[in-house]
Design an enzyme around this catalytic site. Structure first.
Site, PDB file in Angstrom:
ATOM      1  N   ASP A  80      46.248  38.891  33.372  1.00 38.47           N
ATOM      2  CA  ASP A  80      47.164  39.829  34.055  1.00 38.47           C
ATOM      3  C   ASP A  80      48.571  39.220  34.162  1.00 38.47           C
ATOM      4  O   ASP A  80      49.561  39.844  33.797  1.00 38.47           O
ATOM      5  CB  ASP A  80      46.665  40.148  35.471  1.00 38.47           C
ATOM      6  CG  ASP A  80      45.337  40.899  35.479  1.00 38.47           C
ATOM      7  OD1 ASP A  80      45.313  42.086  35.798  1.00 38.47           O
ATOM      8  OD2 ASP A  80      44.306  40.266  35.150  1.00 38.47           O
ATOM      9  N   ASP A  85      51.044  48.145  33.275  1.00 35.23           N
ATOM     10  CA  ASP A  85      49.795  47.629  33.833  1.00 35.23           C
ATOM     11  C   ASP A  85      49.309  46.576  32.841  1.00 35.23           C
ATOM     12  O   ASP A  85      48.821  46.904  31.759  1.00 35.23           O
ATOM     13  CB  ASP A  85      48.747  48.734  33.995  1.00 35.23           C
ATOM     14  CG  ASP A  85      47.593  48.263  34.878  1.00 35.23           C
ATOM     15  OD1 ASP A  85      47.434  47.036  35.039  1.00 35.23           O
ATOM     16  OD2 ASP A  85      46.862  49.115  35.409  1.00 35.23           O
ATOM     17  N   VAL A 113      46.833  44.388  32.676  1.00 34.33           N
ATOM     18  CA  VAL A 113      45.419  44.540  32.303  1.00 34.33           C
ATOM     19  C   VAL A 113      44.855  45.646  33.202  1.00 34.33           C
ATOM     20  O   VAL A 113      44.583  45.417  34.383  1.00 34.33           O
ATOM     21  CB  VAL A 113      44.603  43.251  32.498  1.00 34.33           C
ATOM     22  CG1 VAL A 113      43.133  43.485  32.126  1.00 34.33           C
ATOM     23  CG2 VAL A 113      45.166  42.121  31.640  1.00 34.33           C
ATOM     24  N   ASP A 114      44.740  46.814  32.663  1.00 32.20           N
ATOM     25  CA  ASP A 114      44.174  47.918  33.431  1.00 32.20           C
ATOM     26  C   ASP A 114      42.660  47.884  33.250  1.00 32.20           C
ATOM     27  O   ASP A 114      42.172  47.753  32.124  1.00 32.20           O
ATOM     28  CB  ASP A 114      44.744  49.247  32.921  1.00 32.20           C
ATOM     29  CG  ASP A 114      44.179  50.422  33.691  1.00 32.20           C
ATOM     30  OD1 ASP A 114      44.080  50.333  34.933  1.00 32.20           O
ATOM     31  OD2 ASP A 114      43.803  51.421  33.055  1.00 32.20           O
ATOM     32  N   THR A 152      40.623  45.648  35.226  1.00 33.19           N
ATOM     33  CA  THR A 152      40.342  44.198  35.223  1.00 33.19           C
ATOM     34  C   THR A 152      38.843  43.928  35.324  1.00 33.19           C
ATOM     35  O   THR A 152      38.343  42.963  34.755  1.00 33.19           O
ATOM     36  CB  THR A 152      41.109  43.510  36.373  1.00 33.19           C
ATOM     37  OG1 THR A 152      42.460  43.933  36.293  1.00 33.19           O
ATOM     38  CG2 THR A 152      41.081  42.004  36.238  1.00 33.19           C
ATOM     39  N   LYS A 209      39.944  55.826  28.994  1.00 25.37           N
ATOM     40  CA  LYS A 209      39.535  57.242  29.161  1.00 25.37           C
ATOM     41  C   LYS A 209      40.621  58.176  28.621  1.00 25.37           C
ATOM     42  O   LYS A 209      40.322  59.173  27.971  1.00 25.37           O
ATOM     43  CB  LYS A 209      39.251  57.539  30.648  1.00 25.37           C
ATOM     44  CG  LYS A 209      38.009  56.823  31.159  1.00 25.37           C
ATOM     45  CD  LYS A 209      37.695  57.154  32.587  1.00 25.37           C
ATOM     46  CE  LYS A 209      38.522  56.422  33.595  1.00 25.37           C
ATOM     47  NZ  LYS A 209      38.365  54.964  33.598  1.00 25.37           N
ATOM     48  N   ASP A 222      48.980  53.216  36.294  1.00 26.26           N
ATOM     49  CA  ASP A 222      47.612  53.535  35.873  1.00 26.26           C
ATOM     50  C   ASP A 222      47.532  54.843  35.089  1.00 26.26           C
ATOM     51  O   ASP A 222      46.441  55.216  34.635  1.00 26.26           O
ATOM     52  CB  ASP A 222      46.703  53.656  37.103  1.00 26.26           C
ATOM     53  CG  ASP A 222      46.260  52.294  37.615  1.00 26.26           C
ATOM     54  OD1 ASP A 222      46.007  51.409  36.772  1.00 26.26           O
ATOM     55  OD2 ASP A 222      46.165  52.114  38.842  1.00 26.26           O
TER      56      ASP A 222
HETATM   57  N1  LIG Z   1      39.423  52.620  45.469  1.00 23.98           N
HETATM   58  C1  LIG Z   1      39.993  53.025  44.365  1.00 23.98           C
HETATM   59  N2  LIG Z   1      40.016  54.326  44.068  1.00 23.98           N
HETATM   60  C2  LIG Z   1      40.563  54.746  42.931  1.00 23.98           C
HETATM   61  N3  LIG Z   1      41.143  53.942  42.016  1.00 23.98           N
HETATM   62  C3  LIG Z   1      41.160  52.632  42.258  1.00 23.98           C
HETATM   63  C4  LIG Z   1      40.594  52.116  43.423  1.00 23.98           C
HETATM   64  N4  LIG Z   1      40.748  50.787  43.399  1.00 23.98           N
HETATM   65  C5  LIG Z   1      41.405  50.498  42.247  1.00 23.98           C
HETATM   66  N5  LIG Z   1      41.649  51.607  41.563  1.00 23.98           N
HETATM   67  C6  LIG Z   1      42.378  51.748  40.302  1.00 23.98           C
HETATM   68  O1  LIG Z   1      41.514  52.041  39.246  1.00 23.98           O
HETATM   69  C7  LIG Z   1      41.887  51.255  38.132  1.00 23.98           C
HETATM   70  C8  LIG Z   1      40.732  51.040  37.242  1.00 23.98           C
HETATM   71  O2  LIG Z   1      40.456  52.268  36.702  1.00 23.98           O
HETATM   72  P1  LIG Z   1      38.983  52.707  36.404  1.00 23.98           P
HETATM   73  O3  LIG Z   1      38.261  52.781  37.698  1.00 23.98           O
HETATM   74  O4  LIG Z   1      39.210  54.027  35.786  1.00 23.98           O
HETATM   75  O5  LIG Z   1      38.419  51.679  35.490  1.00 23.98           O
HETATM   76  C9  LIG Z   1      42.381  49.992  38.720  1.00 23.98           C
HETATM   77  O6  LIG Z   1      43.278  49.404  37.850  1.00 23.98           O
HETATM   78  P2  LIG Z   1      43.297  47.804  37.685  1.00 23.98           P
HETATM   79  O7  LIG Z   1      41.996  47.402  37.125  1.00 23.98           O
HETATM   80  O8  LIG Z   1      44.427  47.625  36.751  1.00 23.98           O
HETATM   81  O9  LIG Z   1      43.562  47.261  39.056  1.00 23.98           O
HETATM   82  C10 LIG Z   1      43.057  50.450  39.994  1.00 23.98           C
HETATM   83  O10 LIG Z   1      44.413  50.701  39.836  1.00 23.98           O
HETATM   84 MG   LIG Z   2      45.256  49.558  36.565  1.00 25.34          MG
END
Ligand SMILES: Nc1ncnc2c1ncn2[C@@H]1O[C@H](COP(=O)(O)O)[C@@H](OP(=O)(O)O)[C@H]1O
Ligand SMILES: [Mg+2]
Length: 480
Positions: A151, A243, A245-246, A248, A391, A417
């Site tokens: 990240d 972002d 690393v989206d 993570t 997605k 995001d």
């Molecule tokens: N409680 C929550 N509800 C919804 N989205 C959340 C969350 N906590 C984190 N996220 C977001 O969801 C992203 C991951 O997406 P997904 O759930 O579709 O895999 C995370 O990105 P990061 O991994 O960059 O922090 C974060 O921004």
């Molecule tokens: Mg993200």
């Protein structure tokens, strides 16, 4: 690049091309700067007008226009701006305008795609290390989410590359990570890993057609690059949303994740670039990809070309086109357009044939609500649960038809995001809105303020309408 323009249009557009006028980021809007910009711009434009007439005699250089979809050679993927490396061909790409007086962002797109390619290369190496050994490279943030060497390293690398390419005064970035936890005494080893990872990656810049530093960056320069990403976004001016690393969680599990970079101008995302290192160019590789990845990564080095893995998607708003190119493999040099091909959303309109995707984690989106919704509209297939903005990538290239996310009440979605994915899906022919059918609003700072209930992305308007209606019908009886 196709560059028909008039100086009057340029006069109003060009200041925002050079500087960020809002937010906390670095700004360059002094009147002296603007008048210099305009002067420079009118010179540039007279030069580019001449160039255009010459270039348009060549078959591969044509206008970008959403009204000009029929000419398949109208791609920026295969257009001249990038047929040679950014180092060789900067002038041609600067601040272009298309036949409809809109900036075409060709140079920004070129640099962004190359920077995301590099970021993916970096991530692949780090992920490889994480899978083969647990070495303290994963940390928990205050909100209990994870952050890794990748990240911070991606954020530093992309920030450095953008600043070098456009000048740090002209670059304003909103990004996910800050340097606080990395700067603590107890994080010295972690910081050292980040500095090494960044330098290893930047040393490869020429292979990606970008310029790296003459000498390896020191700790303070790496920290400065990370902390430069301190813009708060906002309704005016230009900023990048990153972002690094989206997803993570997907990343540390050896699964799907994405590197997402978008350019936002006056509150609207105008460029989207999405690097998906574990999302293969060919769909058939996906079904057994995760398990396969684990097996293969133990057998072969990360740069192996023995399997088809990873892509970068990109689009420019209003271009009417979205593109995908493979990640650079092995020790190859990136030669634009790097085998890019256009992508399009699926033509499926019948819910019974459609696939919907959603987050893997129930805590990020209510699986029970989407299951009820899916049933009510006649979706029959199992949901495709994937981490990260992959997605959005799946919808954009027609591997799935619907993406739904309904976070718990009180969670505020962040712009990084979504911004890149929204541009790419829209240009690939899809629709992205909140659950009220309104466009996502990227102009209110780092959050998608005013989001109505959730996010719905669909391959087409008919499916989209059905989902929106179904949300309305079932919302009141849900516990959300
Ligand atoms: N409680 C929550 N509800 C919804 N989205 C959340 C969350 N906590 C984190 N996220 C977001 O969801 C992203 C991951 O997406 P997904 O759930 O579709 O895999 C995370 O990105 P990061 O991994 O960059 O922090 C974060 O921004
Ligand atoms: Mg993200």
């Amino acid at each position: 690049m196709p560059l028909y323009t008039s100086s009057s249009t340029v006069g109003t557009k060009f200041p925002s091309l050079l500087g960020h006028r809002g937010g906390r980021g670095i700004q360059c809007n002094s009147s002296r700067f603007q008048s210099l910009s305009l002067l420079f711009c009118s010179q540039l434009c007279s030069r580019t007008r001449t160039r255009t007439r010459q270039q348009n005699t060549q078959p591969h250089i044509v206008s970008f226009s959403k009204f000009n979809k029929n000419s398949s050679s109208t791609s920026f993927a295969s257009s001249s701006s990038s047929s040679s490396s950014i180092m060789e061909d900067q002038e041609e790409n600067m601040g272009g305008f298309n036949g409809f007086m809109e900036p075409n962002y060709s140079r920004e797109l070129d640099v962004a795609v190359r920077a995301v390619q590099m970021a993916c290369f970096l991530c692949q190496k780090v992920q490889q290390g994480l899978i083969s050994k647990s070495n303290g490279q994963v940390q928990s943030k205050e909100d209990n989410s994870l952050v890794t060497v990748a990240d911070w390293s991606v954020q530093a690398t992309v920030s450095w590359l953008l600043s070098e390419s456009f000048g740090s005064k002209n670059v304003s970035i909103v990004a996910e990570e800050d340097v606080q936890s990395l700067s603590k005494v107890e994080a010295a080893d972690l910081l050292e890993s980040v500095v090494k990872t960044v330098n290893d990656c930047l040393a490869e810049a020429p292979r990606f057609g970008l310029q790296g530093p003459q000498m390896a960056l020191g700790t303070s320069e790496v920290l400065a690059a990370i902390s430069r990403c301190n813009s708060n976004g906002g309704p005016t001016g230009r900023f990048w949303a990153l972002d690094p690393v989206d997803g993570t969680l997907g990343f540390v599990r050896g699964d799907q994740y994405a590197v997402a970079l978008a350019l936002i101008e006056d509150g609207e995302p105008v460029l989207g670039v999405l690097g998906c290192p574990n999302y293969p160019m060919r769909k058939e590789w996906l079904s057994y990809q995760h398990r396969y990845h684990r097996i293969i990564s133990k057998l072969t080095p990360p740069t192996s070309e023995s399997w088809d893995k990873g892509c970068v998607m990109y689009a420019r708003r209003g271009g009417g086109e979205a593109w995908m190119q493979p990640l650079l493999q092995g020790h190859k040099k990136l030669v634009w357009p790097n085998s890019a091909r256009p992508i399009q959303v699926s033509a499926i309109e019948n819910p019974a044939l459609a696939t919907f995707c959603e987050p893997v984690e129930k805590s990020n989106s209510s699986h029970s609500f989407t299951a009820g919704l899916a049933h009510s509209v006649g979706l029959r297939k199992q949901p495709l649960r994937v981490y990260s903005m992959v997605k959005y990538a799946a919808i954009a290239r027609g591997d799935a038809e619907i993406f739904m996310k309904f976070a718990r009440a009180g969670y505020k979605e962040k712009i990084w995001d979504h911004a890149a994915g929204v541009v790419i899906i829209q240009e690939a022919g899809g629709v992205v809105t909140d659950a009220g059918g309104r466009p996502l609003d990227f102009s209110k700072g780092i959050y998608l303020e005013g989001l109505d209930r959730g996010i719905i992305a669909c391959a087409g308007a008919k499916l989209h309408e059905k989902i929106i209606r179904a949300v309305d019908a079932s919302w009141n009886s849900s516990s959300l």
